[in-house]
Write a protein that holds these residues in place. Structure first.
Motif, short mmCIF file in Angstrom:
data_model
loop_
_atom_site.label_atom_id
_atom_site.label_comp_id
_atom_site.label_asym_id
_atom_site.label_seq_id
_atom_site.Cartn_x
_atom_site.Cartn_y
_atom_site.Cartn_z
N PRO A 123 101.04 17.91 7.64
CA PRO A 123 101.19 18.70 7.31
C PRO A 123 100.02 19.50 6.49
CG PRO A 123 102.94 18.03 6.56
CD PRO A 123 102.65 17.02 7.48
N ARG A 124 99.38 18.72 5.80
CA ARG A 124 97.73 18.50 5.64
C ARG A 124 96.39 18.87 6.24
NH1 ARG A 124 98.17 13.68 3.91
NH2 ARG A 124 96.55 12.74 5.11
N ALA A 125 97.01 18.65 7.69
CA ALA A 125 96.24 19.81 8.58
C ALA A 125 94.89 18.79 8.68
CB ALA A 125 96.14 20.47 9.04
N ALA A 126 94.26 17.19 7.93
CA ALA A 126 92.83 16.66 8.79
C ALA A 126 92.10 16.89 7.00
CB ALA A 126 92.06 16.84 9.57
N GLN A 127 92.98 17.32 6.31
CA GLN A 127 92.44 17.92 5.18
C GLN A 127 90.69 16.38 4.91
OE1 GLN A 127 94.43 19.34 1.55
NE2 GLN A 127 92.72 19.28 0.71
N TRP A 128 91.80 15.80 4.66
CA TRP A 128 90.95 14.18 3.42
C TRP A 128 89.83 14.21 5.26
CZ3 TRP A 128 95.25 10.83 2.44
CH2 TRP A 128 95.66 11.32 1.65
N ALA A 129 89.61 14.14 5.93
CA ALA A 129 88.86 14.72 6.73
C ALA A 129 87.64 14.91 7.03
CB ALA A 129 89.37 13.59 8.74
N ARG A 130 88.19 16.28 6.91
CA ARG A 130 87.34 18.01 6.36
C ARG A 130 86.52 17.90 5.13
NH1 ARG A 130 91.01 21.95 5.92
NH2 ARG A 130 92.34 21.19 6.29
N GLU A 131 87.44 17.72 4.48
CA GLU A 131 86.32 17.07 3.37
C GLU A 131 85.57 15.64 3.51
OE1 GLU A 131 89.83 18.92 0.25
OE2 GLU A 131 89.97 16.34 0.09
N ASP A 132 85.43 14.91 3.41
CA ASP A 132 84.69 13.85 3.53
C ASP A 132 83.83 13.95 5.14
OD1 ASP A 132 86.51 12.38 2.14
OD2 ASP A 132 86.58 10.54 3.59
N ALA A 133 83.89 14.95 5.79
CA ALA A 133 83.07 15.39 6.78
C ALA A 133 81.35 16.05 5.91
CB ALA A 133 83.29 15.63 8.06
N VAL A 134 82.74 17.23 5.11
CA VAL A 134 82.02 18.03 4.50
C VAL A 134 80.66 16.69 3.39
CG1 VAL A 134 81.58 19.95 3.12
CG2 VAL A 134 82.35 19.96 4.81
N ARG A 135 80.96 16.26 2.94
CA ARG A 135 80.45 15.60 1.87
C ARG A 135 79.38 14.53 2.46
NH1 ARG A 135 83.97 12.35 0.45
NH2 ARG A 135 83.05 10.55 0.82
N VAL A 136 79.70 14.03 3.63
CA VAL A 136 79.08 12.97 4.74
C VAL A 136 77.88 13.92 5.33
CG1 VAL A 136 79.06 11.27 6.61
CG2 VAL A 136 80.45 11.21 5.47
N LEU A 137 77.96 14.82 5.51
CA LEU A 137 77.36 15.92 6.27
C LEU A 137 76.15 16.41 5.43
CD1 LEU A 137 79.62 17.97 8.81
CD2 LEU A 137 77.67 16.46 9.02
N THR A 138 76.93 16.72 4.14
CA THR A 138 75.70 17.09 2.58
C THR A 138 74.69 16.24 3.19
OG1 THR A 138 77.11 18.39 2.05
CG2 THR A 138 75.31 17.86 0.54
N VAL A 139 75.58 14.81 2.61
CA VAL A 139 74.07 14.03 2.38
C VAL A 139 73.31 13.56 3.23
CG1 VAL A 139 74.71 11.44 2.12
CG2 VAL A 139 76.05 12.81 0.58
N ALA A 140 74.18 14.04 4.22
CA ALA A 140 72.80 13.36 5.96
C ALA A 140 71.64 14.44 6.14
CB ALA A 140 73.72 13.66 7.01
N GLY A 141 72.14 15.90 5.35
CA GLY A 141 70.84 16.68 4.79
C GLY A 141 71.19 17.96 6.03
N ALA A 142 72.16 18.24 6.12
CA ALA A 142 72.52 19.22 6.68
C ALA A 142 73.30 20.43 6.15
CB ALA A 142 74.38 18.41 8.01
#
Ligand SMILES: Cc1cc2nc3c(=O)[nH]c(=O)nc-3n(C[C@H](O)[C@H](O)[C@H](O)COP(=O)(O)O)c2cc1C
Length: 208
Positions: A123-142
């Protein structure tokens, strides 16, 4: 990169490879809601990329990497649609982001507007994956939108905390507008980020 005569290009990076993927359905719903003039394309390349290896990342990179980097660089915006695997984003997506983040000085992802959607079993609906994606993308320069949208396809609508209300959709749009005003880089066309901002709530509206 589009101008006034070419369509805006949205590249969709899908984190699930399986045929009956709920994230694929989420991506397709987002694409179906896009306004005219938007050319959306689900990349097949993440599945074909080798594991990131700095020894491969020299003058003679694998062809799939060159093609993938060109595909990302040509996009006006990226839509990441991710399942959650063991509390984070799947390796296929992380690997694709790693390739597109190098070489750092000319990374295909640099400054790229990105929206993140996710569907998963809990029911968290991939919340951790979404949060990690945002963090990783930010570090990647996106430039990912901090607000993401999740879909929990196995949850009953009455219990799914992620099922968006009209109020949460309005909040999403306000945040997107604030984001594009505050973080916009003039070299990227405004309609690219407007696009990714609108795609996510439309998709969830269709699916709930
Ligand atoms: C290796 C693996 C790990 C998983 N870990 C999680 C998890 O941490 N959280 C979760 O909600 N679901 C987890 N799941 C279930 C997936 O969310 C579910 O299979 C989902 O439907 C996958 O997305 P897809 O339908 O787009 O393929 C996991 C599935 C696999 C195969």
């Amino acid at each position: 990169m589009s101008d006034q005569t070419t369509p805006t290009t949205l590249l969709v990076l899908l984190g699930s490879l399986r045929a009956d993927s709920s994230n694929r359905r989420l991506a397709e719903a987002a694409i179906a809601q896009l306004p005219a003039g938007i050319a959306a394309h689900v990349s097949v390349l993440p599945a074909l990329l080798p594991h990131y290896d700095q020894d491969l990342d020299g003058d003679d990179v694998p062809e799939a990497v060159t093609t993938f980097r060109a595909e990302v660089a040509a996009a006006d915006a990226v839509l990441v649609v991710t399942p959650e695997f063991n509390g984070s984003l799947p390796g296929v997506l992380k690997n694709a982001i790693d390739w597109a983040s190098r070489p750092r000085a000319e990374a295909a992802l640099a400054g790229m507007p990105v929206a993140v959607l996710g569907a998963a079993a809990s029911p968290r609906a991939a919340q951790w994956a979404r949060e990690d994606a945002v963090r990783v993308l930010t570090v990647a320069g996106a430039r990912p939108l901090e607000t993401t949208v999740g879909w929990a396809p196995r949850s009953r609508p009455s219990t799914a905390r992620t099922s968006p209300t009209a109020r949460s959709r309005r909040r999403w749009r306000r945040r997107c507008a604030a984001w594009s005003a505050s973080r916009w880089r003039p070299e990227r066309p405004v309609h690219g980020v407007d696009l990714v901002a609108e795609a996510a709530p439309h998709a969830v509206t269709v699916l709930r």
